[in-house]
Enzyme design. Structure first.
Site, short mmCIF file in Angstrom:
data_model
loop_
_atom_site.label_atom_id
_atom_site.label_comp_id
_atom_site.label_asym_id
_atom_site.label_seq_id
_atom_site.Cartn_x
_atom_site.Cartn_y
_atom_site.Cartn_z
N HIS A 71 1.06 -27.07 13.01
CA HIS A 71 2.50 -27.67 13.28
C HIS A 71 2.56 -29.52 14.15
CE1 HIS A 71 4.49 -24.04 12.01
NE2 HIS A 71 2.95 -22.55 13.14
N LYS A 128 11.73 -28.04 8.60
CA LYS A 128 13.47 -27.69 9.99
C LYS A 128 13.68 -29.56 9.65
CE LYS A 128 11.13 -25.27 13.21
NZ LYS A 128 11.84 -24.03 13.51
N ARG A 143 1.28 -0.96 -0.17
CA ARG A 143 0.34 0.12 -0.14
C ARG A 143 0.69 1.60 0.02
NH1 ARG A 143 -2.97 -2.75 4.12
NH2 ARG A 143 -4.79 -3.54 3.40
N HIS A 192 6.17 -24.04 8.49
CA HIS A 192 7.76 -23.69 8.80
C HIS A 192 8.41 -25.17 8.97
CE1 HIS A 192 7.07 -21.39 11.86
NE2 HIS A 192 8.12 -21.84 12.05
N GLU A 231 8.02 -22.43 25.15
CA GLU A 231 8.40 -21.67 24.82
C GLU A 231 8.58 -20.90 26.17
OE1 GLU A 231 6.94 -19.02 21.65
OE2 GLU A 231 5.42 -20.53 21.43
#
Length: 536
Positions: A284, A226, A75, A222, A260
């Protein structure tokens, strides 16, 4: 490769930028054809943090094709030169100051262009088509990759506009010197999340099918790129010693953990809409389930591998909405100590509602109704503000049917079961835990770990996940990308949990202190089956 080292994500870091490309450490087989990558949302976080640095690193390994070009669409008003400067800043930020001054970086950014336009405006797509036609005529390619690095709400709009502008078809006849040959190919890369529930995923797939053939579509997860995730298939199907025991007769249960230490950071607004189940498990971690549980494919190609993964999702036992509490637990972190630092609670995070019921922890028990896995639970958990940053798959085998060493002094009174742990991050590798005799005249047992880590037994990781996926897209390999039926089946699997939690938003949201392994109810979930969670 002596000017390279690698971070925990596998991405290359340059301490002393070289002016020449690094010789590729891999035989990549089919090299990419010349192509143009169109980045929608080029001024956004994903493009600057992942995609542009990944393209640069591919060039450093000498795998980007000649005739490669980048076109940004966004944009903001911007010139081609400003686009090059933006890309240079992204590369410097990722790899270190001065990287953008290298010859390799100049080669990558030599053919960079920008098209300004609103994502819903047909005129913007006409300007994009004109720009691509010019590039096609200059580079004699006609090959295009459209990468949707935008908020998911824009996916249907962009795809429909690409179709309306005729950009779902290749450009000029491809890269022969005489300009002959077939028209170039077109591929569309779609980021996660692909929908927010089953209904929205079905709707988005319908839009995609109306514009693109499934062979043109690359839905990214993604995690699949790995190295250790890809190594699951090699480990299982290239070694004769494990596949015979990879079934319900020898495996007691499977635990998959994605933990995490960080909180939601600046992603509060996104996380309020997503939650842990949507953000991690639906995509995932269910992918890790499929790769762990799938049957051997008839060949190592995209269709055969994805066929077997889809079969696993089809076989996952539906969870009755009225019994979700027996299969799933959700939790939300409150203030606590993480790695020696006091962390605030989720409701105190930026852009999070003070009365939020969004889960930051989710644990689910999945059962797979097929011949191989009948009766073997797959426990999957993910959470923020947990004690360690770790993603792993743990295969726990059954104990020996007869305890020969009953008179032996064993710590805890029982021989622990063997387990195989596949570490996906941060220290990628494999560990097999077995029992062995302690040296000496008496029979005493002790656990022994047979450990393999990348960097000790194999070469260092050459590519990060995004580099692998971009390269696969360029060569047309869809093996590591999700197919339409896989996405829909994954949403079907978690839909009852989403419905139950949506219908009772204030119920069953357990709290856990930051820095702990989640709510006690998660321990109860596995304890009801006689199991305990691993503490990685």
């Amino acid at each position: 490769m002596n000017d390279l080292n690698y971070d925990e994500k596998g991405a290359s870091l340059r301490e002393a930028p070289s002016s020449a490309p690094v010789e590729s450490p891999l035989d990549i087989g089919h090299r990419p054809e010349p192509c143009t990558v169109v980045l929608f949302g080029v001024t956004g976080d994903l493009a600057s943090r992942k995609l542009i640095p990944a393209l640069y690193d591919l060039a450093c390994h000498d795998v980007l094709p000649r005739g490669f070009s980048i076109v940004g669409y966004g944009r903001k008003p911007m010139t081609d030169e400003e686009m090059r400067h933006l890309s240079s800043e992204a590369i410097d930020s990722f790899f270190g100051a001065g990287t953008a001054e290298t010859r390799t970086c100049n080669d990558v950014l030599n053919d960079v262009h920008y098209v300004q336009g609103e994502f819903h405006d047909p005129e913007g797509y006409q300007r994009l088509a004109d720009a691509l036609t010019k590039l096609d005529e200059t580079n004699h390619t006609g090959n295009r990759i459209f990468y949707l690095a935008t908020p998911p709400s824009l996916f249907p709009v962009i795809i429909e506009r690409l179709g309306a502008a005729g950009l779902n078809k290749g450009g000029v006849p491809g890269a022969r010197a005489d300009g002959g040959g077939e028209p170039g190919w077109v591929r569309c890369v779609i980021e996660k999340p692909f929908g927010s529930d089953l209904k929205s995923a079905l709707s988005l797939n319908a839009v995609v099918r109306s514009v693109f053939d499934e062979r043109q579509v690359y839905r990214i997860d993604h995690y699949l790129a790995k190295e250790t995730v890809q190594n699951i298939l090699v480990f299982r199907f290239a070694n004769g010693i494990f596949e015979p025991i990879w079934n319900r007769r020898y495996i007691d249960h499977v635990q998959i953990t994605a933990a995490e230490t960080l909180g939601v950071e600046h992603r509060g607004a996104y996380y309020e809409e997503a939650g842990a189940l949507r953000d991690m498990i639906q995509n995932h971690l269910l992918q890790l389930v499929t790769m762990t549980a799938m049957e051997p494919p008839v060949a190592f190609d995209a269709d055969a591998v994805r066929d077997e993964k889809a079969k696993v999702l089809h076989a996952v036992r539906p969870i009755p909405v009225e019994r979700v509490d027996q299969f799933a637990v959700r939790g939300q972190y409150v203030q606590g100590n993480v790695e020696g630092t006091l962390a605030c609670g989720y409701r105190q995070e930026e852009r999070v509602a003070p009365d939020s019921t969004t889960e930051t922890f989710a644990a689910v028990k999945f059962l797979i109704d097929n011949w191989r896995w009948q009766g073997v639970p797959f426990y999957v958990r993910t959470g923020k503000r947990l004690p360690r940053h770790v993603t792993e798959i743990a295969i726990q085998f059954k104990r020996p049917p007869y305890l020969l060493f009953r008179e032996v002094d064993i710590p805890g009174g029982r021989v622990p079961p063997n387990d195989l742990v596949m570490r996906i991050q941060p220290e990628e590798g494999l560990a097999l835990n077995i029992e062995a005799k302690v040296p000496g005249p008496e029979i005493r047992l002790q656990p022994v770990t047979m450990n393999f880590s990348y960097g000790s037994g194999l070469e260092e990781l050459p590519f990060s996940a995004y580099e692998t996926l971009l390269l696969d897209c360029m060569v047309g390999d869809q093996t590591l990308f999700n197919r339409d039926d896989q996405v829909e089946e994954a949403w079907r699997v978690v839909e009852p949990i989403l419905d139950a939690w949506h219908n009772a938003p204030d119920q069953s949201v357990m709290i856990y202190e930051a820095g702990t392994w989640g709510p006690e109810a998660a321990d109860t979930l596995v304890a009801n089956d006689g199991h305990v969670w691993r503490r990685p």
